[in-house]
Motif scaffolding. Structure first.
Motif, short mmCIF file in Angstrom:
data_model
loop_
_atom_site.label_atom_id
_atom_site.label_comp_id
_atom_site.label_asym_id
_atom_site.label_seq_id
_atom_site.Cartn_x
_atom_site.Cartn_y
_atom_site.Cartn_z
N ILE A 126 0.84 -1.20 0.00
CA ILE A 126 0.00 0.00 0.00
C ILE A 126 0.87 1.25 0.00
O ILE A 126 1.78 1.39 0.82
N ALA A 127 0.59 2.16 -0.92
CA ALA A 127 1.34 3.41 -1.01
C ALA A 127 0.61 4.56 -0.32
O ALA A 127 1.23 5.45 0.27
N SER A 128 -0.73 4.54 -0.39
CA SER A 128 -1.51 5.61 0.26
C SER A 128 -2.92 5.12 0.53
O SER A 128 -3.42 4.22 -0.15
N ILE A 129 -3.55 5.73 1.54
CA ILE A 129 -4.93 5.39 1.92
C ILE A 129 -5.68 6.70 2.14
O ILE A 129 -5.28 7.53 2.97
N ARG A 160 2.42 3.34 9.68
CA ARG A 160 3.21 4.51 9.31
C ARG A 160 2.40 5.48 8.46
O ARG A 160 2.45 6.71 8.68
N LEU A 161 1.63 4.96 7.49
CA LEU A 161 0.86 5.81 6.60
C LEU A 161 -0.26 6.55 7.33
O LEU A 161 -0.55 7.71 7.02
N VAL A 162 -0.89 5.89 8.29
CA VAL A 162 -2.09 6.45 8.93
C VAL A 162 -1.80 7.14 10.26
O VAL A 162 -2.41 8.17 10.57
N PHE A 163 -0.87 6.59 11.03
CA PHE A 163 -0.64 7.11 12.38
C PHE A 163 0.67 7.87 12.54
O PHE A 163 0.83 8.62 13.50
N ASP A 273 -2.32 4.54 22.17
CA ASP A 273 -3.55 4.76 22.93
C ASP A 273 -4.76 4.22 22.18
O ASP A 273 -5.74 3.80 22.77
N THR A 274 -4.69 4.27 20.86
CA THR A 274 -5.73 3.69 20.01
C THR A 274 -5.06 3.16 18.76
O THR A 274 -4.04 3.68 18.32
N TRP A 275 -5.59 2.08 18.21
CA TRP A 275 -5.03 1.57 16.96
C TRP A 275 -6.08 1.59 15.84
O TRP A 275 -6.02 0.81 14.90
N SER A 276 -7.03 2.53 15.96
CA SER A 276 -8.04 2.70 14.92
C SER A 276 -8.15 4.18 14.56
O SER A 276 -8.10 5.06 15.44
#
Length: 409
Positions: A126-129, A160-163, A273-276
């Motif tokens: 995945i490159a981007s979301i 890495r991409l999201v958080f 603290d959250t993984w969503s």
């Protein structure tokens, strides 16, 4: 409902199994060109994970691939006589239902159980979301999914991409682990041999295979400088920290230049603290690795995959309710695994000559105590060695998705 999972090791295929059972259309993308066969190391499945394996109909396959290691021989630097340990005494105290299995074997079993119902895409990442679920891949193609789930391990690309960068969440807990595929020159069968010294430990064992696995564990006063993909540097560090150690260690280090499979990583704990976030969540080591080799992370990953799929089924695919429920359901288990791993990282490798002496004393005590007594003592507190057996799994068979699936079949 279309769901994309990144990672085809353990958590990803386990999650894919349950999501397809609930009627989802699942794609698993894996950076490696094929199912990873890295040599791998032994991992533990404790009672809750074994119960899930049984629900998946895979108990026979998993049990058939158990390592079967029964005895551990420990040599100590400076001591002439080894000490022997019957591993059933230790594992009987830890869990009522336990299997040790090679990680690659477990991954292959989960993959085989899902490959006909899941779209596996190897050699891509995945490159981007985007916030609306549009995903761009390294290959250049794009697609849209209702949910994206990172099951891509400690060095998760999705995280890495999201958080943000791994350094924001990773805490090194003092040690390093290496696993090397080597010839079984000692002719070991159902037995592991180890040498322990102050701040370092090396061993070799084999299971239903022609070769063997050498395992190196060592502690350092400060974190080492290397990249997790820089294998030559990792081998150099391993040689530096095991220089001068006797027994079979020089012979094992010689295999570094010939080994077909090599693994090296820090024993690092993830604390989030959250993984969503939005349509994205994490499962297994990607979200809550307690520490490789010390925190029962594989069992935690299998349990996490089961709970995540179950909560999505409970809320009919509504991630705004399912993701918080998933985190609440597994949160206490994650936190207790972190605490256990920190203590285990300090104890698993002797830190001094006194610790070496204490190791010998403890092993002799375990060998002389009845198994029933050590098990009873361990059960006194679920915060200690029995923490993995203490989690109570929900039965998700009566969820809305499950009922609709049953009605249509």
């Amino acid at each position: 409902m279309r769901i994309l999972i990144s990672g085809a090791s353990v958590a990803g295929p386990a999650l894919a199994y349950w999501l397809t059972r609930y009627g989802c259309t699942v794609t698993v993308v894996e950076r490696a060109p094929a199912l990873r066969k890295t040599g791998g190391h032994a991992v533990d499945l404790f009672r809750p994970a074994m119960d899930i394996v049984e629900k998946m109909g895979l108990l026979e396959q998993v049990t058939a691939k158990k390592t079967g290691i029964e005895r551990l021989t420990v040599y100590r630097e400076g001591e002439s006589r080894p000490i022997e340990l019957e591993l059933r005494r230790v594992m009987g105290a830890v869990s009522d239902r336990h299997v040790e299995i090679m990680r690659d074997d477990l991954s292959e079993i989960f993959y085989d159980a899902t490959r006909h119902d899941v779209d596996y895409v190897f050699g891509d990442s995945i490159a981007s979301i985007s916030d609306d679920g549009e995903v761009t891949f390294d290959s250049g193609r794009t697609d849209t999914f209702d949910l994206v789930i990172g099951a891509d391990g400690l060095h998760s690309n999705v995280r890495r991409l999201v958080f943000g960068p791994e350094s924001d969440f990773a805490t090194w807990i003092g040690a390093y682990l290496a696993v090397v595929s080597v010839p079984n020159h000692l002719g070991l069968d159902g037995r592991t041999e180890v040498i322990a010294g102050a701040r370092r430990m090396a061993g070799i064992g084999t299971v239903h295979m022609d070769d063997a696995r050498a395992v190196f564990l060592f502690r350092t006063p400060r974190q080492l400088d290397y990249h997790h993909r820089d294998v030559p540097r990792q081998k150099e560090l391993l040689r530096e920290h095991f220089e001068g150690m006797g027994w079979e260690v020089p012979r094992l280090l010689e295999e570094l230049d010939r080994t077909p499979a090599f693994y090296f990583d820090s024993i690092t704990q993830l604390r989030m603290d959250t993984w969503s976030r939005g349509r994205v969540t994490l499962v297994g080591d990607a979200g809550y690795c307690p520490g490789p080799a010390v925190g029962g992370s594989t069992s935690l990953a299998v349990v996490g995959a089961y709970i995540l799929a179950g909560e999505l089924a409970t809320y009919g695919g509504d991630h705004t309710r399912a993701f918080p429920a998933y985190e609440a359901e597994i949160g206490d288990y994650v936190r207790r695994s972190r605490t256990f791993a920190i203590n285990a990282a300090k104890r698993i490798v002797p830190g001094s000559r006194f610790d070496l002496w204490a190791l010998g004393t403890m092993v002799r005590l375990i060998n002389h105590l009845p198994v029933a007594l050590t098990t009873a003592a361990a059960k006194i507190s679920s915060k200690g060695v029995r923490l993995h057996d203490s989690i109570v799994l929900k039965d998700y068979a009566s969820t809305p998705w499950s009922r609709s699936l049953s009605a249509s079949s």
